[in-house]
Design a protein around this motif. Sequence first.
Motif, PDB file in Angstrom:
ATOM      1  N   HIS A  88     -11.271  -7.923   0.106  1.00  0.00           N
ATOM      2  CA  HIS A  88     -10.703  -6.557   0.130  1.00  0.00           C
ATOM      3  C   HIS A  88     -10.203  -6.163  -1.258  1.00  0.00           C
ATOM      4  N   HIS A  90     -10.254  -2.574  -4.281  1.00  0.00           N
ATOM      5  CA  HIS A  90     -10.595  -1.168  -4.565  1.00  0.00           C
ATOM      6  C   HIS A  90     -11.008  -1.053  -6.036  1.00  0.00           C
ATOM      7  N   HIS A 243      -7.925  -0.420   6.441  1.00  0.00           N
ATOM      8  CA  HIS A 243      -6.589  -1.027   6.386  1.00  0.00           C
ATOM      9  C   HIS A 243      -5.957  -1.005   7.776  1.00  0.00           C
ATOM     10  N   HIS A 282      -4.929  -6.586   5.495  1.00  0.00           N
ATOM     11  CA  HIS A 282      -3.479  -6.741   5.693  1.00  0.00           C
ATOM     12  C   HIS A 282      -3.138  -7.269   7.090  1.00  0.00           C
ATOM     13  N   ASP A 333      -6.921  -6.955  -3.164  1.00  0.00           N
ATOM     14  CA  ASP A 333      -6.434  -5.583  -2.964  1.00  0.00           C
ATOM     15  C   ASP A 333      -6.009  -4.913  -4.275  1.00  0.00           C
TER      16      ASP A 333
HETATM   17 ZN    ZN Z   1      -6.454  -1.905   0.129  1.00  0.00          ZN
END
Ligand code: ZN
Length: 449
Positions: A88, A90, A243, A282, A333
């Motif tokens: 995960h 971005h 998420h 998460h 993340d």
């Molecule tokens: Zn994220």
Amino acid sequence: MTENTQVLVLGDILHLLGDPASADTNDPTRQPSDNPAVEYVPDGALLINDGHVTSVGSAQALLASTPEPYALHDYRGQLIVPGFIDTHVHYPQCEVIASYGTQLLDWLNTYTFPAEQRFSDPIHAATIARFFLDELIRHGTTTALVFGTSDPTSVDAFFTEAQRQNLRMICGKVMMDRNAPESLCDTAESSYADSKSLIQRWHQKNRLGYAVTPRFAPTSTDRQLSLAGQLLQEHPSVHLHTHLAENTDEIAWVQSLFPDRRSYLDVYDHFGLLGSRSVFAHSIYLDDNDWRRLSDSGSAIAHCPTSNLFIGSGLFDLQAASRWRIKTGLGTDVGGGDSFSLLRTINEAYKIQQLQSHRLAPMSALYMATLGGAIALDMQRHIGNFEQGKEADFIVLNPSATPLMTLRQASCKTLEETLFMLMMLGDDRAITDTFILGESRKKRLAVAQ
Ligand code: ZN
Ligand code: GUN
């Protein structure tokens, strides 16, 4: 690929054949050879043909039996492990990593949304995509599940660069039709159409895969989530990436936006978004019904310890995930997380377990970063360990990368101690090289800089 398609790599070969927690590895004095899930070949060699693993063996045996010509990489004294998998991250948030002073919802509004607005510029998107993928290679990450922005331009830029570098990557366009700045919002219909044409353009091209990517429940209408479910039905081999239950204010907001749903997870469940190719980042605040649904549906969790600490979200219950047998990988993340390094991520994951009076054993941590991550992404047929025929994405880990590590390594008596030391003290400096399909890449990057 290099002209020479046969490659022999010498070093201490270490990979997982299964989940080492199925056998007890919590005893640090236990030898890895005791655990059937661990294959460790000191003074070993990895033989690669046409970018795929041919065999693992002793250096002596493979040097004697491999016919020339082959390219030889001599990393004796260092560990050779499968490439790290970031489940995960971005890419459009590279520029806001390490932003001060906010928790999730303020952090999104203050830093993240402004940064993501720049990705309708294809030049900017291409520049950051290249920076991001180079950064992954520098940190030993060879596969990632990646958020784009709501602009399809961002995803085209990402896949173009990932394809150029021959990487195994998954990415998707953010679906977001409310509760975000106007310029970042799509509509339910446009998000469906744009996602569909991106799937047609990129999904299963070379080593690329597409993920349907609703940002999180608060930024999607019912109609958009329903169309996300429709995309999954129409394209069963794509992933779902979103998420879940990260922050307590976020959860209260979801409750007020979806009053008819039993829980945050139930919102996604209602729209058909759970399944064996679904990854929920998460997942900190879940109840037993949620755990059961994740488990029964074969969904996966991306545990993001650096982010959960950095933006103050909470402590993930890894013990519950393992009790409920939920596929769990590690996610950096970035930019909520403050490091690209899976070694740093493991360091924080260990501390989060300490705070809950549990131990994260080094072999279990290596599993989560490699084969466990591959399983979470349903990609274990291609990557995650050195079984014959798998893609030869791997890294070279140096236990003496810094003066402190050299000092500490002198008193490490077992493989587990060395591995744990690498995980607690290591970062990108401990990644001597990163190989993609048998080709050295990090060293080449260093020369180009
Ligand atoms: Zn994220
Ligand atoms: N929830 C919704 N969007 C985001 C994001 O960009 N980062 C994190 N960490 N959580 C989110």
